[in-house]
Design a protein around this motif. Structure first.
Motif, PDB file in Angstrom:
ATOM      1  N   THR A 105       0.755  -1.054  -0.015  1.00 59.64           N
ATOM      2  CA  THR A 105       0.129   0.019   0.109  1.00 59.64           C
ATOM      3  C   THR A 105       0.813   1.077   0.137  1.00 59.64           C
ATOM      4  OG1 THR A 105      -0.291   0.098   2.291  1.00 59.64           O
ATOM      5  CG2 THR A 105      -1.810  -1.271   1.279  1.00 59.64           C
ATOM      6  N   ASP A 106       1.957   1.000   0.007  1.00 57.09           N
ATOM      7  CA  ASP A 106       3.041   2.160   0.376  1.00 57.09           C
ATOM      8  C   ASP A 106       3.694   2.634  -0.996  1.00 57.09           C
ATOM      9  OD1 ASP A 106       5.929   2.819   2.500  1.00 57.09           O
ATOM     10  OD2 ASP A 106       5.108   4.175   1.150  1.00 57.09           O
ATOM     11  N   SER A 107       3.487   3.662  -1.338  1.00 59.43           N
ATOM     12  CA  SER A 107       3.881   4.065  -2.815  1.00 59.43           C
ATOM     13  C   SER A 107       5.583   4.208  -2.895  1.00 59.43           C
ATOM     14  CB  SER A 107       3.465   5.542  -3.136  1.00 59.43           C
ATOM     15  OG  SER A 107       4.038   6.580  -2.195  1.00 59.43           O
ATOM     16  N   MET A 108       6.041   4.180  -1.960  1.00 59.56           N
ATOM     17  CA  MET A 108       7.608   4.218  -1.724  1.00 59.56           C
ATOM     18  C   MET A 108       8.180   2.802  -2.006  1.00 59.56           C
ATOM     19  SD  MET A 108       8.427   7.216  -1.072  1.00 59.56           S
ATOM     20  CE  MET A 108      10.231   6.931  -0.619  1.00 59.56           C
ATOM     21  N   ASP A 109       7.349   1.867  -2.162  1.00 54.90           N
ATOM     22  CA  ASP A 109       7.633   0.145  -2.426  1.00 54.90           C
ATOM     23  C   ASP A 109       7.763   0.099  -3.767  1.00 54.90           C
ATOM     24  OD1 ASP A 109       6.209  -0.943   0.678  1.00 54.90           O
ATOM     25  OD2 ASP A 109       8.159  -0.329   0.277  1.00 54.90           O
ATOM     26  N   TYR A 110       7.115   1.010  -4.663  1.00 56.58           N
ATOM     27  CA  TYR A 110       7.073   0.855  -6.079  1.00 56.58           C
ATOM     28  C   TYR A 110       8.235   1.613  -6.729  1.00 56.58           C
ATOM     29  CZ  TYR A 110       2.550  -1.285  -4.995  1.00 56.58           C
ATOM     30  OH  TYR A 110       1.425  -2.067  -4.645  1.00 56.58           O
ATOM     31  N   ASP A 111       8.477   0.625  -7.897  1.00 55.62           N
ATOM     32  CA  ASP A 111       9.798   0.960  -8.613  1.00 55.62           C
ATOM     33  C   ASP A 111       9.485   1.476 -10.028  1.00 55.62           C
ATOM     34  OD1 ASP A 111      10.655  -2.283  -7.237  1.00 55.62           O
ATOM     35  OD2 ASP A 111      11.591  -0.302  -6.683  1.00 55.62           O
ATOM     36  N   TYR A 112       8.402   1.271 -10.585  1.00 54.24           N
ATOM     37  CA  TYR A 112       8.078   1.382 -11.948  1.00 54.24           C
ATOM     38  C   TYR A 112       6.635   2.171 -11.846  1.00 54.24           C
ATOM     39  CZ  TYR A 112      12.022  -1.745 -12.626  1.00 54.24           C
ATOM     40  OH  TYR A 112      13.116  -2.292 -12.620  1.00 54.24           O
ATOM     41  N   TRP A 113       6.463   3.090 -12.548  1.00 57.71           N
ATOM     42  CA  TRP A 113       5.091   3.725 -12.724  1.00 57.71           C
ATOM     43  C   TRP A 113       4.954   4.217 -14.100  1.00 57.71           C
ATOM     44  CZ3 TRP A 113       2.417   5.226  -8.382  1.00 57.71           C
ATOM     45  CH2 TRP A 113       3.045   4.920  -7.145  1.00 57.71           C
ATOM     46  N   GLY A 114       3.406   4.085 -14.209  1.00 57.08           N
ATOM     47  CA  GLY A 114       2.847   4.504 -15.711  1.00 57.08           C
ATOM     48  C   GLY A 114       2.832   5.926 -15.485  1.00 57.08           C
ATOM     49  N   GLN A 115       2.258   6.327 -16.661  1.00 58.40           N
ATOM     50  CA  GLN A 115       2.273   7.932 -16.965  1.00 58.40           C
ATOM     51  C   GLN A 115       0.853   8.648 -16.496  1.00 58.40           C
ATOM     52  OE1 GLN A 115       1.041   5.608 -19.137  1.00 58.40           O
ATOM     53  NE2 GLN A 115      -0.466   6.532 -20.123  1.00 58.40           N
ATOM     54  N   GLY A 116       0.058   7.480 -15.876  1.00 57.67           N
ATOM     55  CA  GLY A 116      -1.330   8.256 -15.498  1.00 57.67           C
ATOM     56  C   GLY A 116      -2.357   8.285 -16.539  1.00 57.67           C
ATOM     57  N   THR A 117      -3.575   8.113 -16.017  1.00 55.89           N
ATOM     58  CA  THR A 117      -4.834   8.452 -16.923  1.00 55.89           C
ATOM     59  C   THR A 117      -5.874   9.022 -16.055  1.00 55.89           C
ATOM     60  OG1 THR A 117      -6.446   7.528 -18.298  1.00 55.89           O
ATOM     61  CG2 THR A 117      -5.802   6.156 -16.378  1.00 55.89           C
ATOM     62  N   LEU A 118      -6.502  10.071 -16.625  1.00 57.13           N
ATOM     63  CA  LEU A 118      -7.576  10.955 -16.033  1.00 57.13           C
ATOM     64  C   LEU A 118      -8.850  10.496 -16.104  1.00 57.13           C
ATOM     65  CD1 LEU A 118      -8.012  13.426 -14.487  1.00 57.13           C
ATOM     66  CD2 LEU A 118      -8.601  14.722 -16.497  1.00 57.13           C
ATOM     67  N   VAL A 119      -9.444  10.311 -14.607  1.00 58.75           N
ATOM     68  CA  VAL A 119     -10.592  10.049 -14.439  1.00 58.75           C
ATOM     69  C   VAL A 119     -11.583  11.100 -13.699  1.00 58.75           C
ATOM     70  CG1 VAL A 119     -12.230   8.443 -13.207  1.00 58.75           C
ATOM     71  CG2 VAL A 119     -10.175   7.364 -14.107  1.00 58.75           C
ATOM     72  N   THR A 120     -12.512  11.582 -14.614  1.00 56.28           N
ATOM     73  CA  THR A 120     -13.365  12.553 -13.991  1.00 56.28           C
ATOM     74  C   THR A 120     -14.693  12.124 -13.985  1.00 56.28           C
ATOM     75  OG1 THR A 120     -12.049  14.153 -15.460  1.00 56.28           O
ATOM     76  CG2 THR A 120     -14.032  15.083 -14.561  1.00 56.28           C
ATOM     77  N   VAL A 121     -15.416  12.416 -12.551  1.00 55.09           N
ATOM     78  CA  VAL A 121     -16.542  11.933 -12.276  1.00 55.09           C
ATOM     79  C   VAL A 121     -17.525  13.254 -12.059  1.00 55.09           C
ATOM     80  CG1 VAL A 121     -18.166  10.416 -10.825  1.00 55.09           C
ATOM     81  CG2 VAL A 121     -15.664   9.818 -11.418  1.00 55.09           C
ATOM     82  N   SER A 122     -18.360  13.388 -12.716  1.00 59.41           N
ATOM     83  CA  SER A 122     -19.426  14.561 -12.718  1.00 59.41           C
ATOM     84  C   SER A 122     -20.575  14.367 -11.853  1.00 59.41           C
ATOM     85  CB  SER A 122     -19.925  15.108 -13.972  1.00 59.41           C
ATOM     86  OG  SER A 122     -20.616  14.117 -14.677  1.00 59.41           O
ATOM     87  N   SER A 123     -21.024  14.998 -11.111  1.00 61.67           N
ATOM     88  CA  SER A 123     -22.144  15.157 -10.255  1.00 61.67           C
ATOM     89  C   SER A 123     -23.387  15.163 -10.873  1.00 61.67           C
ATOM     90  CB  SER A 123     -22.006  16.178  -8.880  1.00 61.67           C
ATOM     91  OG  SER A 123     -21.907  17.288  -9.317  1.00 61.67           O
TER      92      SER A 123
END
Length: 123
Positions: A105-123
């Motif tokens: 659960t700790d981000s510091m334990d992760y060595d490789y990361w993807g670039q990210g994808t945006l999720v937007t939830v409208s109300s």
């Protein structure tokens, strides 16, 4: 290992999205994997994790019962099925790989990361 996240988009509250994380390399099955997210002005937070085999999964309390993490080692791909989305789920979602085969659960334990994808939830 190189990671590429996809599947984000705009959805109304109560809707669903499925994120994918495609990995390069032949050692995907050797890594624990996780999803994290970062909302504007906030720190990156853990969302869900999965062990190397997919046999063990764990979630942040905020998404438990709504999100499901899974992986297909034959396809070098991890998924995050997100149901009953809420506006507070709006964030950039990142996939990550760790040498800890059970995941973390700790981000510091992760060595490789993807670039990210945006999720937007409208109300």
């Amino acid at each position: 290992v190189q990671l590429q996240a996809s599947g984000g988009g705009l959805v109304q509250a109560g809707g669903s999205l499925r994120l994918s994380c495609a990995a390069s390399g032949r050692t995907f099955g050797s890594y624990g994997m996780g999803w994290f997210r970062q909302a504007p002005g906030l720190e990156r937070e853990f969302v869900a994790g999965v062990s190397w085999s997919g046999g063990s999964t764990f979630y942040a309390d905020s998404v438990k019962g709504r999100f499901t993490i899974s992986r297909d080692n034959a396809k070098n791909t991890m998924y995050l099925q997100m149901n009953n989305l809420k506006p507070e789920d709006t964030a950039i979602y990142y996939c990550a790989a760790t040498g800890m085969i059970r995941g973390s659960t700790d981000s510091m334990d992760y060595d490789y990361w993807g670039q990210g994808t945006l999720v937007t939830v409208s109300s």
